[in-house]
Design a protein around this motif. Structure first.
Motif, short mmCIF file in Angstrom:
data_model
loop_
_atom_site.label_atom_id
_atom_site.label_comp_id
_atom_site.label_asym_id
_atom_site.label_seq_id
_atom_site.Cartn_x
_atom_site.Cartn_y
_atom_site.Cartn_z
N GLN A 1 -4.37 77.81 -10.45
CA GLN A 1 -3.89 78.42 -9.30
C GLN A 1 -2.55 78.89 -9.34
O GLN A 1 -1.72 77.97 -9.76
CB GLN A 1 -4.20 77.80 -8.28
CG GLN A 1 -5.88 78.05 -7.60
CD GLN A 1 -5.87 77.33 -6.21
OE1 GLN A 1 -5.51 76.46 -5.87
NE2 GLN A 1 -6.68 78.27 -5.39
N CYS A 2 -2.27 79.84 -8.85
CA CYS A 2 -0.83 80.63 -8.78
C CYS A 2 -0.17 80.50 -7.23
O CYS A 2 -1.11 79.95 -6.26
CB CYS A 2 -0.69 81.88 -9.28
SG CYS A 2 -1.59 83.33 -8.16
N LYS A 3 0.75 80.63 -7.22
CA LYS A 3 1.12 80.70 -5.66
C LYS A 3 0.32 81.48 -4.58
O LYS A 3 0.64 81.21 -3.58
CB LYS A 3 2.74 81.02 -5.78
CG LYS A 3 3.64 80.17 -6.34
CD LYS A 3 5.17 80.28 -6.16
CE LYS A 3 5.97 79.04 -6.52
NZ LYS A 3 6.56 79.46 -7.83
N GLU A 4 -0.13 82.34 -5.10
CA GLU A 4 -1.03 83.46 -4.32
C GLU A 4 -2.39 82.67 -3.97
O GLU A 4 -3.23 83.29 -3.46
CB GLU A 4 -0.95 84.84 -4.74
CG GLU A 4 0.21 85.72 -5.17
CD GLU A 4 0.93 86.07 -3.75
OE1 GLU A 4 -0.05 86.12 -2.67
OE2 GLU A 4 1.87 85.97 -3.74
N GLY A 5 -2.56 81.82 -4.61
CA GLY A 5 -3.70 81.16 -4.55
C GLY A 5 -5.06 81.52 -5.43
O GLY A 5 -6.17 81.17 -5.17
N SER A 6 -4.65 82.40 -6.38
CA SER A 6 -5.79 82.96 -7.33
C SER A 6 -5.63 82.07 -8.49
O SER A 6 -4.92 81.34 -8.90
CB SER A 6 -5.11 84.31 -7.84
OG SER A 6 -4.92 85.12 -6.98
N TYR A 7 -7.12 82.11 -8.90
CA TYR A 7 -7.46 81.11 -10.31
C TYR A 7 -7.06 82.14 -11.42
O TYR A 7 -7.82 83.15 -11.44
CB TYR A 7 -8.82 80.61 -10.02
CG TYR A 7 -9.13 79.57 -9.21
CD1 TYR A 7 -9.03 78.18 -9.76
CD2 TYR A 7 -9.50 79.62 -8.02
CE1 TYR A 7 -9.07 77.30 -8.85
CE2 TYR A 7 -9.69 78.54 -6.99
CZ TYR A 7 -9.60 77.20 -7.56
OH TYR A 7 -9.50 76.12 -6.72
N HIS A 8 -6.00 81.71 -12.18
CA HIS A 8 -5.88 82.49 -13.36
C HIS A 8 -6.70 81.85 -14.82
O HIS A 8 -6.40 80.69 -14.71
CB HIS A 8 -4.60 82.73 -13.67
CG HIS A 8 -3.87 83.61 -12.73
ND1 HIS A 8 -3.77 85.02 -12.85
CD2 HIS A 8 -3.03 83.31 -11.53
CE1 HIS A 8 -3.23 85.55 -11.72
NE2 HIS A 8 -2.71 84.61 -11.05
N ILE A 9 -7.10 82.67 -15.44
CA ILE A 9 -7.63 82.20 -16.69
C ILE A 9 -6.65 82.24 -17.72
O ILE A 9 -6.31 83.21 -18.04
CB ILE A 9 -8.86 83.14 -17.00
CG1 ILE A 9 -9.90 83.25 -16.13
CG2 ILE A 9 -9.51 82.63 -18.50
CD1 ILE A 9 -10.92 84.04 -16.55
N LEU B 1 -5.16 92.96 -10.11
CA LEU B 1 -4.08 92.46 -10.55
C LEU B 1 -3.51 91.34 -9.33
O LEU B 1 -3.35 91.91 -8.47
CB LEU B 1 -3.18 93.29 -10.90
CG LEU B 1 -2.93 93.88 -12.17
CD1 LEU B 1 -1.79 94.88 -12.50
CD2 LEU B 1 -2.33 92.60 -13.10
N CYS B 2 -3.08 90.29 -9.75
CA CYS B 2 -2.66 89.38 -8.66
C CYS B 2 -1.24 89.64 -8.34
O CYS B 2 -0.32 90.09 -9.25
CB CYS B 2 -2.62 87.98 -9.33
SG CYS B 2 -2.16 86.81 -8.06
N LYS B 3 -0.73 89.60 -7.05
CA LYS B 3 0.42 89.69 -6.52
C LYS B 3 1.48 88.79 -7.10
O LYS B 3 2.52 89.34 -7.23
CB LYS B 3 0.44 89.34 -4.85
CG LYS B 3 -0.26 90.38 -4.15
CD LYS B 3 0.33 90.26 -2.71
CE LYS B 3 -0.69 90.67 -1.85
NZ LYS B 3 -0.97 89.93 -0.55
N CYS B 4 1.15 87.63 -7.89
CA CYS B 4 2.18 86.82 -8.39
C CYS B 4 2.62 87.61 -9.64
O CYS B 4 3.74 87.06 -10.18
CB CYS B 4 1.53 85.60 -8.82
SG CYS B 4 0.49 85.67 -10.21
N GLY B 5 2.19 88.52 -10.21
CA GLY B 5 2.45 89.38 -11.27
C GLY B 5 2.16 88.75 -12.79
O GLY B 5 2.48 89.35 -13.67
ZN LIG Z 1 -1.38 84.96 -9.13
#
Ligand SMILES: [Zn+2]
Length: 460
Positions: free
Chosen positions: A290-298, A350-354
């Motif tokens: 998970q990133c700071k935005e809470g998304s699970y990135h593969i 696209l996640c906000k974390c970039g």
């Molecule tokens: Zn993210």
């Protein structure tokens, strides 16, 4: 730890256990952070700046390498490719993977040796024992290089979230570091070279939680790595009793069990720091963080993740399907299109974390975490049912289609009326034909590896 080591360890006094644990930690650290670890870590961190195209090119290159080695040196794949008339060069990019059949856990469990690269010296093999999804033991072989790559990826994930892996940590995990018969503190041991305080997940109860809390406040770990259920119980207690844990740690990572929204909220409100969940497997074929935005990135440079329907076809974006992985990290025992046993929903946002790493919108429980109703329906993800109920922990046990036992550890506010409401909620999902037996227990015992299994079922 091997069995002999464990037996000796169990009989030692606390101070000697700390020494043994530290020596063991020293050995582990040398494997994880020796050899090419630093070079791997630097290289992987640089990749965080890659564009989508660069990542995709890298992934295809890694895939080609894994396939080439597997076909040349791994008996299982050599036979498989020979039989099907395929050659390594037929697999050029991720889309070519569908030419290779999906691999179940069965063949890996029954004959792990046929998946081991013949070029690796026997003396360099490291055996990892895992319980797998169904609780059936599985032996995975790797080498020091695989471990170094694996931890370089893991520490990259920590770094991404502002956590420095070299600083002191506290860990609640599956190892039995405190003998189960021990009823007095300390419920932790210290691994000196790893700067890691290992706290027992098995001794947490209302009676012992204040002792754990005192210790955490005293120790002030830079970060806590934990099973969600372990820290959740502590956080819940702290919130209920107005104990302020803000500032005692810089970060929290969770893994191994599904992290439910309520658990996250309770832990974050108690400790005042975000929780970063991570998803991986002992097989070293998949890594999501998970990133700071809470998304699970593969982490697509760790391996290929495919989402497949039951018939083997590729699922659409947004469609729930089974996770199938091809790992790049363990070159000793490559697993190609391996059915890991979990489900997910792939996203194309696209996640906000970039980060350009793809996002998994939902990561769902184990495929076999389902109750089967008398009419044959498979009902999964029962945990949201308990949202808002004064229940500490729950476990569903099913031995035939007509019955399900629901083991409940009550919370303080649990009343007679709670049961009626709870059964009504369960009926909404399970229907009226199944018999629901509610059983109240003081605690739910952990499965092998110390994980809280939400469903135990012998029904297929
Ligand atoms: Zn993210």
């Amino acid at each position: 730890m091997d069995t002999l080591y464990e037996r000796v360890y169990g009989q030692c006094p606390v101070w000697a256990q700390n020494i043994l644990l530290s020596l063991y930690g020293y050995r582990i650290n040398r494997i994880r952070y020796g050899g090419s670890y630093s070079a791997y870590y630097e290289e992987y961190v640089k990749r965080l700046k890659f564009t989508k195209n660069q990542l995709s090119e890298l992934q295809n290159k890694q895939l080609q390498e894994v396939i080439k080695q597997a076909v040349e040196f791994v008996p299982y794949y050599r036979n498989q490719f020979e039989k099907s008339g395929l050659s390594a060069s037929d697999i050029y990019d991720v889309s070519d993977l569908k030419k290779i059949p999906v691999l179940d856990k069965g063949p890996v469990r029954e004959n792990p040796n046929q998946f081991v690269n013949e070029c690796i010296k026997k003396s360099n093999l490291i055996k990892i024992h895992t319980t797998g999804t169904t609780g059936t033991p599985l032996n995975i072989y790797c080498d020091a290089g695989s471990r170094q790559r694996n931890f370089a990826y893991y520490n990259r994930f920590l770094w991404q979230n502002g956590i420095k892996h070299k600083r002191k940590r506290a860990t609640f995990g599956g190892r039995i570091i405190i003998p189960s018969e021990q009823s007095v503190p300390p419920y932790w041991r210290y691994s000196y070279f790893q700067k890691n305080m290992l706290l027992s997940s098995y001794h947490i109860s209302d009676a012992t939680i204040p002792i754990y809390i005192d210790q955490l406040i005293k120790y002030k770990p830079a970060f806590i790595d934990t099973y969600p259920s372990s820290l959740y119980n502590i956080a819940k207690y702290a919130n209920l009793h107005g104990i302020d844990l803000n500032g005692i740690t810089g970060g929290i990572t969770t893994s191994a069990e599904t992290l439910y929204r309520e658990q996250r909220q309770v832990i974050e409100s108690a400790f005042g720091v975000p929780v970063y969940d991570q998803y991986g497997a002992a097989e070293m074929c998949v890594f999501l963080g998970q990133c700071k935005e809470g998304s699970y990135h593969i982490h697509s440079d760790y391996g290929v993740v495919e989402l497949l329907r039951e018939d083997g076809s590729t699922a659409d974006i947004g469609e729930e399907a089974e996770i199938v992985c091809t790992g790049f990290v363990n070159r000793v025992m490559p697993l190609i299109r391996y059915r890991i046993g979990d489900r997910g929903v792939l996203s194309n946002r696209l996640c906000k974390c970039g980060s350009v790493f793809p996002v998994m919108d939902k990561l769902l429980g184990r495929v076999d975490d389902v109750i089967i109703t008398p009419d044959g329906r498979k009902v999964g993800r029962l945990s949201p049912v308990l949202k808002g109920f004064p229940v500490k922990e729950v476990q569903y046990v099913q031995n035939n289609r007509n019955n399900v036992d629901v083991l409940i550890v009550k919370d303080l506010q649990y009343a007679e009326s709670t049961e009626i409401l709870l059964v009504t909620e369960l009926r909404k999902r399970l229907g009226n034909k199944i018999t629901i037996n509610i059983e109240y227990v003081p605690a739910i015992s952990r499965g092998e590896g110390g994980k809280l299994k939400s469903v135990i079922s012998s029904v297929r």
